[in-house]
Each structure stands twice: as structure tokens, then as C-alpha cells.
Design an enzyme around this catalytic site. Structure first.
Site, short mmCIF file in Angstrom:
data_model
loop_
_atom_site.label_atom_id
_atom_site.label_comp_id
_atom_site.label_asym_id
_atom_site.label_seq_id
_atom_site.Cartn_x
_atom_site.Cartn_y
_atom_site.Cartn_z
N GLY A 1 0.92 -1.26 0.09
CA GLY A 1 -0.07 0.08 -0.03
C GLY A 1 0.91 1.38 -0.11
O GLY A 1 2.04 1.09 0.38
N HIS B 1 -2.49 7.20 7.20
CA HIS B 1 -1.56 8.16 6.56
C HIS B 1 -2.16 9.25 6.16
O HIS B 1 -1.92 10.55 6.19
CB HIS B 1 -0.90 7.52 5.27
N GLN C 1 2.95 10.12 1.60
CA GLN C 1 4.07 9.32 1.47
C GLN C 1 4.73 9.79 0.26
O GLN C 1 6.13 9.42 0.41
CB GLN C 1 3.97 7.86 1.58
N CYS D 1 6.50 -0.04 7.17
CA CYS D 1 6.04 0.82 6.38
C CYS D 1 7.21 1.46 5.57
O CYS D 1 8.36 1.69 5.97
CB CYS D 1 5.67 2.26 7.13
N LEU D 2 6.95 2.04 4.19
CA LEU D 2 8.00 2.46 3.36
C LEU D 2 8.74 3.92 3.93
O LEU D 2 9.66 4.28 3.65
CB LEU D 2 7.35 2.64 1.87
N HIS E 1 -3.99 0.84 7.84
CA HIS E 1 -2.49 1.56 7.76
C HIS E 1 -2.48 2.73 6.94
O HIS E 1 -2.04 3.64 7.00
CB HIS E 1 -1.67 0.43 7.35
N GLU E 2 -3.19 2.28 5.52
CA GLU E 2 -3.00 3.37 4.60
C GLU E 2 -3.86 4.69 4.95
O GLU E 2 -3.73 5.65 4.67
CB GLU E 2 -3.34 2.82 3.25
#
Length: 185
Positions: free
Chosen positions: A50, A144, A55, A98-99, A140-141
């Protein structure tokens, strides 16, 4: 002529955009569709399941997910524009990464089931009911878009071993509040 998707730079913890509440999308334009293509390509290139617009430096309420790609090896990205979680219940614990927080992984407890509605890139309304892992990826997304990182949901004692790494990442933030992770092509 078909446009080739561009890779976008990933913002790291410490970047001010990751802590902002993202703005709703007012109109789905060709430029926005191009951005969604870029967001999706960036997610796959950097092995994410995702990726949310903040991000990559855009404070808009968009994310893409493909939670089953690594199982199936078939790309089936789900685009969510102006998503809204309408129901949640139960609980599920999953180790998240997470990225925007490279190298940091910790178990997070979230609702085990969610219903989420959003628009896709064509402007069509869609509703997903998700459980367990899929539910975790969506939440999670979604977080953000509200300026929340998964480490914010972890017990403070469990995050202690990661404090040094988090501080290192945050210290690479520039004077403008930007912290970009550039990947080698």
C-alpha cells in the site's frame, strides 16, 4: 501515446507532510489519474502492499493497495479516493512495516474487520469489506491520510527498541521539514 509511470520519492518520518491531515480530492482530472499511476508504480517498485499520497509528498486523500500481490503475483491495485471507514469491529494483531519508516517493524492491534467506501480513479463509488490482513492494510494507509503512522499505535514500551532508528530517520529532515528517501533506480 501511453504515458510511462514515474517513480516518486518516498517521504520519511520527520517529514512534516506525514503528520498533516490530507485534503479531500475535489475533482478527478487527467493529472490526478497520472499521479495515481505513479503512486501505484512506486508502490510495486519498492515492494509495498500500500502507499498513500502523503508518503510521496501530496497532501490529498488518496491511497493504493494491493495486499495479495505477493501471494498471487498478479497486479490488482485498488485505488481509494476520499475513503471513509464506515464500520469496524473485532481485533487483529499484525506485524506492520512502512516505506516511510524503513527497517522498523512492530505488531499493531487494530479492528479485525472494516467496511470502507471510496471512489476509484473513474469516480465510481466502491465499498470494500475487509478482514484481518486486508483490513490492516486498509487501516494502515487510511491512517496516513490523517497524519498517523503505525508507530503511533504501538505501546510506548514496545517502540523503545526502535527509538534510535526513528531519531536517525527524523534527523535527516531538512530545514523546510522535508525528509525524502531517494531510491537508486
Amino acid at each position: 501515446m501511453k504515458r510511462k509511470p514515474q517513480l516518486l520519492d518516498i517521504r520519511l518520518i520527520g517529514d512534516k507532510i506525514l503528520r498533516q491531515k490530507a485534503e479531500p480530492v475535489e475533482e478527478i482530472t487527467e493529472e490526478l489519474r497520472d499521479f495515481i499511476q505513479d503512486l501505484t508504480e512506486t508502490m510495486y517498485t519498492y515492494d509495498g502492499v500500500g502507499l498513500a499520497a502523503p508518503q510521496v509528498g501530496r497532501s490529498v486523500r488518496i491511497f493504493v493497495v494491493d495486499p495479495f500481490f505477493y501471494e498471487t503475483k498478479v497486479r490488482k491495485p485498488i485505488v481509494m479516493i476520499n475513503p471513509r471507514i464506515t464500520e469496524s469491529e473485532g481485533s487483529f494483531v499484525y506485524e506492520e512495516g512502512c516505506l516511510s519508516l524503513p527497517g522498523i517493524f512492530e505488531k499493531v492491534k487494530r479492528p479485525g474487520k472494516v467496511a470502507i467506501e471510496s471512489m476509484n480513479e473513474k469516480g465510481e463509488m466502491q465499498v470494500y469489506e475487509a478482514e484481518d490482513y486486508f483490513s490492516t492494510v486498509l487501516q494502515h494507509e487510511y491512517d496516513h491520510l490523517d497524519g498517523v503512522l503505525f508507530v503511533d499505535r504501538v505501546n510506548k514500551l514496545k517502540i523503545l527498541p526502535w527509538k534510535k532508528r526513528i531519531r536517525e530517520l527524523e534527523q535527516s529532515t531538512d530545514e523546510n521539514g522535508v525528509n525524502i528517501r531517494k531510491f537508486d533506480s
